[in-house]
Write an enzyme that holds these catalytic residues in place. Sequence first.
Site, short mmCIF file in Angstrom:
data_model
loop_
_atom_site.label_atom_id
_atom_site.label_comp_id
_atom_site.label_asym_id
_atom_site.label_seq_id
_atom_site.Cartn_x
_atom_site.Cartn_y
_atom_site.Cartn_z
N CYS A 33 0.88 -1.17 0.00
CA CYS A 33 0.00 0.00 0.00
C CYS A 33 0.91 1.21 0.00
CB CYS A 33 -0.92 0.03 1.21
SG CYS A 33 -1.86 1.58 1.31
N CYS B 246 -0.79 4.28 2.44
CA CYS B 246 -0.58 4.19 3.90
C CYS B 246 -0.26 2.75 4.24
CB CYS B 246 -1.77 4.73 4.67
SG CYS B 246 -3.39 4.19 4.12
N SER B 247 -1.26 1.95 4.53
CA SER B 247 -0.97 0.56 4.88
C SER B 247 -2.24 -0.26 4.79
CB SER B 247 -0.40 0.48 6.28
OG SER B 247 -1.27 1.16 7.16
N CYS B 248 -3.04 0.01 3.76
CA CYS B 248 -4.28 -0.77 3.57
C CYS B 248 -3.90 -2.24 3.48
CB CYS B 248 -5.00 -0.29 2.31
SG CYS B 248 -5.45 1.45 2.40
#
Lengths: 103, 205
Positions: free
Chosen positions: B110, B113-115
């Site tokens: 991702c 962000c950090s999906c």
Amino acid sequence: MRPEPAFEAPWHAQLFALTVHLNETGVFAWPDWATRFGATLKRRGLEKDLNGGDDYFEAWLETLEALLTETGATEAAALAEMRAAWKAAYLRTPHGQPVTIKA
Amino acid sequence: MPHDHSDHDHPHSLLPPDPALRVKALETILTQKGLVDAAALDEIIDTYENRIGPRNGAQVVARAWADPEFKAALLADADPVLAELGFYGRQGEHMVVVENTDAVHNMVVCTLCSCYPWPLLGIPPGWYKSDAYRARAVREPRKVLADFGVTLPADCAVRVWDSTAEVRYLVLPQRPVGTEGLDEAALMDLVSRDSMIGCGLAGPQ
């Protein structure tokens, strides 16, 4: 094989849960959150490479504080005051006793 | 009797780091306003610390290896298949499963962000959230794979999938050779978290 802990620090877990809960109760939409959080990470990542630990959740916290201040759910002054109240509570509570802001 | 503190006695409680105090402040204010329910927070933490993790994803992979019809349905439209297994909800609303073959190796990142597919893999590891991974996975995926100890044949393409708040990916790793006849539980043990992000291969852990 023992799994790694999901969260490295208790406050990471608290912050995560708080954010998920506010999203689920309709305080903000997740895509909006992701966009804002991504922008914070990008800005912070310009100064130094983020390692995905504390710095990642510090960016998360900054994003959530800004979002909630912007939407009027809270105010910066109230947050600062409450943070100071918690700090004072830790400093006056004897070690081993539960810490509470209700003196 | 001396006790464990290495340096000195703490006359007061150990002061948490500043961000922890800010989180407590947020939580207190929002609770006072009735926007937050402490029990709901505990429930969320318990879920991700103790109940939801990569074993969910491993179960999906193991079943896909063992059951061609299940696999076909999963690759065609993952959401109803995963919903039936109970692996849906929070951050798993729209899932796409991508299959590794001899010709293509899939990897998930991702860059925003950090999906991450929480219902299938739990909370992402630190490295998935790091700038190093998020930037390099797209720019030099083969080098990143090498850092994870994965070397692919030169004729195997690498495809990198960038997750978003709307779409998350799960990699279906290749079934290791010589695993015919293993039951689902034994197959699950071959499926690491990293293999479902595409940063590892399935095999004995």
